[in-house]
Motif scaffolding. Structure first.
Motif, mmCIF file in Angstrom:
data_model
loop_
_atom_site.group_PDB
_atom_site.id
_atom_site.type_symbol
_atom_site.label_atom_id
_atom_site.label_comp_id
_atom_site.label_asym_id
_atom_site.label_seq_id
_atom_site.Cartn_x
_atom_site.Cartn_y
_atom_site.Cartn_z
ATOM 1 N N GLY A 205 0.789 -1.224 0.000
ATOM 2 C CA GLY A 205 0.000 0.000 0.000
ATOM 3 C C GLY A 205 0.820 1.272 0.000
ATOM 4 O O GLY A 205 0.273 2.375 0.106
ATOM 5 N N GLY A 206 2.135 1.125 -0.074
ATOM 6 C CA GLY A 206 2.989 2.307 -0.183
ATOM 7 C C GLY A 206 3.489 2.876 1.128
ATOM 8 O O GLY A 206 4.230 3.864 1.133
ATOM 9 N N GLU A 207 3.102 2.271 2.261
ATOM 10 C CA GLU A 207 3.558 2.803 3.551
ATOM 11 C C GLU A 207 5.055 2.603 3.760
ATOM 12 O O GLU A 207 5.670 3.285 4.582
ATOM 13 C CB GLU A 207 2.793 2.142 4.703
ATOM 14 C CG GLU A 207 1.367 2.612 4.845
ATOM 15 C CD GLU A 207 0.732 2.107 6.137
ATOM 16 O OE1 GLU A 207 0.973 2.722 7.188
ATOM 17 O OE2 GLU A 207 0.000 1.100 6.072
ATOM 18 N N SER A 208 5.646 1.672 3.010
ATOM 19 C CA SER A 208 7.074 1.402 3.190
ATOM 20 C C SER A 208 7.940 2.601 2.834
ATOM 21 O O SER A 208 9.120 2.646 3.192
ATOM 22 C CB SER A 208 7.492 0.186 2.360
ATOM 23 O OG SER A 208 7.150 0.359 1.005
ATOM 24 N N LYS A 209 7.355 3.586 2.145
ATOM 25 C CA LYS A 209 8.126 4.800 1.856
ATOM 26 C C LYS A 209 8.492 5.549 3.133
ATOM 27 O O LYS A 209 9.393 6.398 3.140
ATOM 28 C CB LYS A 209 7.329 5.724 0.928
ATOM 29 C CG LYS A 209 6.063 6.313 1.520
ATOM 30 C CD LYS A 209 5.359 7.218 0.529
ATOM 31 C CE LYS A 209 4.113 7.860 1.123
ATOM 32 N NZ LYS A 209 3.063 6.876 1.441
ATOM 33 N N ASN A 210 7.791 5.225 4.227
ATOM 34 C CA ASN A 210 8.079 5.853 5.516
ATOM 35 C C ASN A 210 9.181 5.139 6.295
ATOM 36 O O ASN A 210 9.520 5.530 7.400
ATOM 37 C CB ASN A 210 6.814 5.882 6.380
ATOM 38 C CG ASN A 210 5.698 6.691 5.744
ATOM 39 O OD1 ASN A 210 5.950 7.761 5.191
ATOM 40 N ND2 ASN A 210 4.476 6.173 5.799
ATOM 41 N N GLY A 211 9.723 4.062 5.704
ATOM 42 C CA GLY A 211 10.783 3.315 6.365
ATOM 43 C C GLY A 211 10.333 1.911 6.725
ATOM 44 O O GLY A 211 9.169 1.536 6.540
ATOM 45 N N LEU A 212 11.263 1.113 7.228
ATOM 46 C CA LEU A 212 10.934 -0.248 7.631
ATOM 47 C C LEU A 212 10.013 -0.229 8.844
ATOM 48 O O LEU A 212 10.203 0.568 9.764
ATOM 49 C CB LEU A 212 12.213 -1.017 7.975
ATOM 50 C CG LEU A 212 13.101 -1.411 6.787
ATOM 51 C CD1 LEU A 212 14.437 -1.931 7.284
ATOM 52 C CD2 LEU A 212 12.408 -2.470 5.938
ATOM 53 N N PRO A 213 9.028 -1.112 8.891
ATOM 54 C CA PRO A 213 8.107 -1.115 10.036
ATOM 55 C C PRO A 213 8.755 -1.738 11.266
ATOM 56 O O PRO A 213 9.623 -2.607 11.153
ATOM 57 C CB PRO A 213 6.947 -1.978 9.524
ATOM 58 C CG PRO A 213 7.590 -2.931 8.567
ATOM 59 C CD PRO A 213 8.684 -2.143 7.893
ATOM 60 N N SER A 214 8.308 -1.296 12.426
ATOM 61 C CA SER A 214 8.811 -1.839 13.689
ATOM 62 C C SER A 214 7.766 -2.762 14.308
ATOM 63 O O SER A 214 6.595 -2.753 13.928
ATOM 64 C CB SER A 214 9.121 -0.703 14.668
ATOM 65 O OG SER A 214 7.926 -0.018 15.017
ATOM 66 N N VAL A 215 8.195 -3.550 15.279
ATOM 67 C CA VAL A 215 7.262 -4.395 16.021
ATOM 68 C C VAL A 215 6.217 -3.518 16.707
ATOM 69 O O VAL A 215 5.026 -3.831 16.722
ATOM 70 C CB VAL A 215 8.013 -5.261 17.050
ATOM 71 C CG1 VAL A 215 7.031 -6.025 17.941
ATOM 72 C CG2 VAL A 215 8.954 -6.233 16.339
ATOM 73 N N LYS A 216 6.658 -2.390 17.265
ATOM 74 C CA LYS A 216 5.742 -1.484 17.966
ATOM 75 C C LYS A 216 4.662 -0.963 17.012
ATOM 76 O O LYS A 216 3.507 -0.783 17.410
ATOM 77 C CB LYS A 216 6.508 -0.320 18.577
ATOM 78 C CG LYS A 216 5.628 0.620 19.414
ATOM 79 C CD LYS A 216 6.439 1.737 20.028
ATOM 80 C CE LYS A 216 5.591 2.617 20.923
ATOM 81 N NZ LYS A 216 4.405 3.181 20.256
ATOM 82 N N PHE A 217 5.016 -0.715 15.767
ATOM 83 C CA PHE A 217 4.056 -0.205 14.790
ATOM 84 C C PHE A 217 2.867 -1.159 14.670
ATOM 85 O O PHE A 217 1.704 -0.745 14.724
ATOM 86 C CB PHE A 217 4.737 -0.031 13.430
ATOM 87 C CG PHE A 217 3.800 0.320 12.304
ATOM 88 C CD1 PHE A 217 3.449 1.639 12.057
ATOM 89 C CD2 PHE A 217 3.263 -0.675 11.488
ATOM 90 C CE1 PHE A 217 2.580 1.968 11.021
ATOM 91 C CE2 PHE A 217 2.395 -0.358 10.452
ATOM 92 C CZ PHE A 217 2.045 0.963 10.216
ATOM 93 N N PHE A 218 3.152 -2.457 14.526
ATOM 94 C CA PHE A 218 2.077 -3.436 14.364
ATOM 95 C C PHE A 218 1.364 -3.710 15.682
ATOM 96 O O PHE A 218 0.150 -3.935 15.701
ATOM 97 C CB PHE A 218 2.630 -4.727 13.763
ATOM 98 C CG PHE A 218 3.123 -4.562 12.359
ATOM 99 C CD1 PHE A 218 2.237 -4.316 11.321
ATOM 100 C CD2 PHE A 218 4.472 -4.644 12.063
ATOM 101 C CE1 PHE A 218 2.686 -4.158 10.023
ATOM 102 C CE2 PHE A 218 4.934 -4.488 10.769
ATOM 103 C CZ PHE A 218 4.039 -4.239 9.739
ATOM 104 N N ALA A 219 2.109 -3.698 16.787
ATOM 105 C CA ALA A 219 1.476 -3.891 18.094
ATOM 106 C C ALA A 219 0.451 -2.790 18.354
ATOM 107 O O ALA A 219 -0.649 -3.050 18.845
ATOM 108 C CB ALA A 219 2.541 -3.909 19.188
#
Length: 298
Positions: A205-219
């Motif tokens: 969905g293009g959110e990866s342009k904001n950088g790699l996701p963290s565990v906290k992001f998904f939590a």
């Protein structure tokens, strides 16, 4: 109440509720014996705390949410957490038993070395430990042993015995949490499915342009604490949440290396890597070849 009480000592807690202090670094508290009751207080913990609640006349908030904390459950806190406590009936002392201990008590001990293994101490909302009647009796018995030790004259064995009894309480909580993860298999499976969906949405969905996701992001997306979320994913998949994310990164990178004309650097940037060399190192570590070698081989 906007004021936050800094709870940096056992005595500070005891004075809040009019309880005696028998030891400067550890306490077993029974709030039915409190001589002072606050109907609304916000506390920032500088000590470790674990509470077993039998009544239903108080609620706890962590962040914006109420704890999943009803009759016959345990919640625990580690230094750095801020918790809001609200009494539903200020005329009734809550039936709450607690274990409090200061970090200084465990420094230089085996418990101090392994305190990080008790990840449930950092769990947050909707993550309380629900006990059976037998499990509750086990915890109460452990707390009584600590009480006995606090009443015993201090000698050269006191600190090691207190640490051993506290470690036993924490080990039982760890066992009971493992049982709870097993008995909530359907809920855990739904969370894992949601995690996989969020991962796909992030990269597609293009959110990866904001950088790699963290565990906290998904939590945060699933409304769990990073600690609880990470433990749940590890128990369900055998991988840590971070390893699960990295597996998805590799899966996505293979698709893009073979399904597009992008350079290795462009693939790295599209996945959220700030530096292509970080992507190349991760890819080689996980696959045994560099992205360029993988593309040529395929």
């Amino acid at each position: 109440m906007d004021q936050i009480i800094q709870l940096d000592s056992i005595d500070t807690y005891n004075r809040l509720y009019g309880l005696p202090t028998l030891h400067p670094l550890v306490a077993v508290v029974d709030l039915t014996k409190a001589t002072r009751m606050l109907n609304h207080v916000k506390v920032n913990y500088g000590i470790y705390a674990l509470f077993l609640k039998n009544g239903v006349n108080c609620t706890l908030k962590y962040g914006r949410r109420n704890y999943d904390y009803q009759e016959g459950t345990i919640v625990s806190f580690a230094p750095g957490q801020t918790v809001e406590v609200e009494m539903l009936d200020n005329e009734i002392s809550p039936e709450v038993y607690g274990l409090l201990f200061h970090p200084d008590l465990i420094h230089g001990t085996s418990l101090g070395d392994k305190i990080g293994q008790y990840t449930f101490l950092d769990y947050a909302q909707n993550e309380a430990l629900h006990l059976s009647e037998k499990e509750r009796d086990i915890i109460i018995d452990c707390l009584h042993k600590i009480e006995y030790e606090l009443d015993y004259p201090v000698d050269k064995h006191s600190r090691s015995l207190l640490n051993a009894h506290i470690e036993l309480v924490l080990d039982y909580c760890l066992r009971f949490y493992d049982r709870q993860f097993c008995t909530r298999a359907k809920v855990n499976s739904d969370i894992l499915t949601r995690f996989e969906q969020l991962l796909n949405d992030y990269f597609n969905g293009g959110e990866s342009k904001n950088g790699l996701p963290s565990v906290k992001f998904f939590a945060d997306k699933i409304c769990l604490s990073p600690g609880y979320f990470g433990d749940l994913i590890k128990k369900e998949t055998g991988r840590t949440a971070q390893e699960y994310i990295q597996r998805k990164v590799i899966e996505q990178s293979k698709h893009r290396l073979l399904g597009s004309g992008q350079s290795v650097s462009e693939v790295a940037y599209s996945l959220g890597f700030q530096y292509p060399q970080h992507f190349i190192r991760l890819f080689k570590r996980e696959t045994g070849v560099t992205p360029g070698e993988y593309r040529k081989q395929s």
